[in-house]
Every structure is written in C-alpha cells, then in structure tokens.
Enzyme design. Structure first.
Site, short mmCIF file in Angstrom:
data_model
loop_
_atom_site.label_atom_id
_atom_site.label_comp_id
_atom_site.label_asym_id
_atom_site.label_seq_id
_atom_site.Cartn_x
_atom_site.Cartn_y
_atom_site.Cartn_z
N CYS A 45 -5.05 -3.94 1.63
CA CYS A 45 -5.03 -3.52 0.21
C CYS A 45 -3.67 -2.92 -0.15
O CYS A 45 -3.15 -3.17 -1.26
CB CYS A 45 -6.10 -2.48 -0.07
SG CYS A 45 -7.77 -3.07 0.22
C1 BEZ Z 1 -7.77 -3.69 4.45
O1 BEZ Z 1 -7.35 -3.54 3.32
O2 BEZ Z 1 -7.02 -3.81 5.41
C2 BEZ Z 1 -9.25 -3.74 4.71
C3 BEZ Z 1 -10.12 -3.02 3.91
C4 BEZ Z 1 -11.48 -3.07 4.18
C5 BEZ Z 1 -11.96 -3.84 5.21
C6 BEZ Z 1 -11.06 -4.58 5.99
C7 BEZ Z 1 -9.71 -4.54 5.74
#
Ligand code: BEZ
Length: 211
Positions: A45
């Site tokens: 994210c």
């Molecule tokens: C991420 O943004 O890396 C992420 C967020 C939630 C679950 C898996 C990855």
C-alpha cells in the site's frame, strides 16, 4: 450484489486526510478513480499511494480526481503519510478516506470475506461524469496495482464515450482506434474524415478522432 458497470456510483460523505469528502461534490462534472487499500503501514500500500501521488498530474490532465481509502482511521492515515514520503519520495497530494466503520467499503463491496472479514481488497472504480461506474478491477492484497493501466483505460473511456469507436488490445493514447461494426462504410467516411483502413469488414482502423 456487487457494483456492476453502468450502475450509479453510490454517493457518500466520509472523513479524509483533507477533511470531509462528499463524493459527488468532490468529483464535480469530471471523472473519478476511487481505490481501496487493505491497511495502513503496510508495504505494498505504501508503494501504491506514492505511485498515485507521482501520477497525480496525469490524472489532472484527464480531468480525473483520485480518492484513496483504507479501513483505518484518518488519524492513523495522518501518521502514515510521513512514511509514504520517506519511502517513495512522494508527498500525498490527494485525499485518503478513513473508513473504520466500513461505511464506504460496504457500499462499494470492497470487503471480500473469503480474503478477509475486516480488510478491504485492492478495488478500483472509475466513475464517469454521469456518476456511473465505468470500470471495476479487484486485485488481491498481495499484488500491487499498475496505475499506468488505470490511466490507459481512462484514455480509452474518454475517446470511446465521445465517438462510435473502441480501442484494440494494448492500445495507448494517440494510436489508431476501431470503428464500431454497426457504422456503414458510407457513414464512416463522413464521421471519420481522417479516413480509415479495412482489415476485415468488421475491423476498420481510423486515427484517434479526438486529437
Ligand atoms: C501490503 O500492503 O503490503 C499488504 C496489506 C495487507 C495484506 C497484505 C499485504
């Protein structure tokens, strides 16, 4: 039932990093992209939010407002913003909605219980000036999105909404478009004064008409 193409994009008011957002007011008479993130302070994210900030000028050129969402609170987002700048070099330059009560996530079907009962998946909605849903894409949390592709689709939507054309595989702004098969050759000569070339009776290419 999940939102489908052509459905009215549900309107809402929500808190964001730029204060309260009323979706329809925020979009005005332009285009919009609403996209969700699973959680704050997560690696994928963080890269996505920085990338959308880097591309903000490209969305502006297309009269398109961007709006992110994560189920965490605006307070939490505010703490995360500094990390996004540190990690990606990009300052957040668009609003990020806080949705701890899942009001917006539920309206848009951004929570997929087989993936997680509480976290949003990576949804993307493109909303047209008529406030109808023009595109939906859903990625799993483990896969970062390609926002250049979202820009490419907006380019296609903006040309195909104004002319009787569609865009071929891997099309990019400036390339030839396809004349709708329902248009006769005679009408095509009038509608597309730049001319057209016929590969098959149903596959006729013409230079992009809105350039
Ligand atoms: C991420 O943004 O890396 C992420 C967020 C939630 C679950 C898996 C990855």
């Amino acid at each position: 039932m999940a939102l489908q193409l052509g459905d009215a994009a549900p309107d809402f008011t929500a808190d964001s990093t730029e204060g309260p957002i009323h979706l329809y007011e925020y979009l005005g008479d332009g285009w919009g992209v609403l996209f969700s993130h699973p959680k704050d302070f997560t690696p994928v994210c963080t890269t996505e939010l920085g990338e959308v900030a880097r591309l903000k000028g490209e969305f502006d050129k297309r009269n398109t407002k961007v709006l992110g969402l994560s189920v965490d609170s605006v307070e939490s987002h505010t703490g995360w913003v500094g990390d996004i700048k540190d990690a990606t070099g990009q300052a957040l330059n668009y609003p990020l909605i806080g949705d701890p009560d899942h009001k917006v996530s539920d309206l848009y079907g951004m929570i997929h219980p087989n993936a997680s009962d509480t976290l949003t998946v990576r949804s993307v909605f493109v909303i047209g000036p008529d406030k109808k849903v023009k595109l939906t894409i859903t990625y799993p949390a483990s896969t970062g999105r390609n926002f250049e592709e979202i820009l490419r689709v907006i380019d296609s939507l903006q040309v195909t909404s104004g002319y009787s054309v569609s865009t071929p595989v891997n099309w990019h702004e400036g390339e030839e478009v396809i004349i709708a098969p329902a248009i006769s050759d005679e009408d095509a000569k009038e509608k597309f004064p730049k001319g057209f070339r016929t590969v098959k009776p149903y596959l006729r290419y013409t230079p992009q008409p809105n350039r």
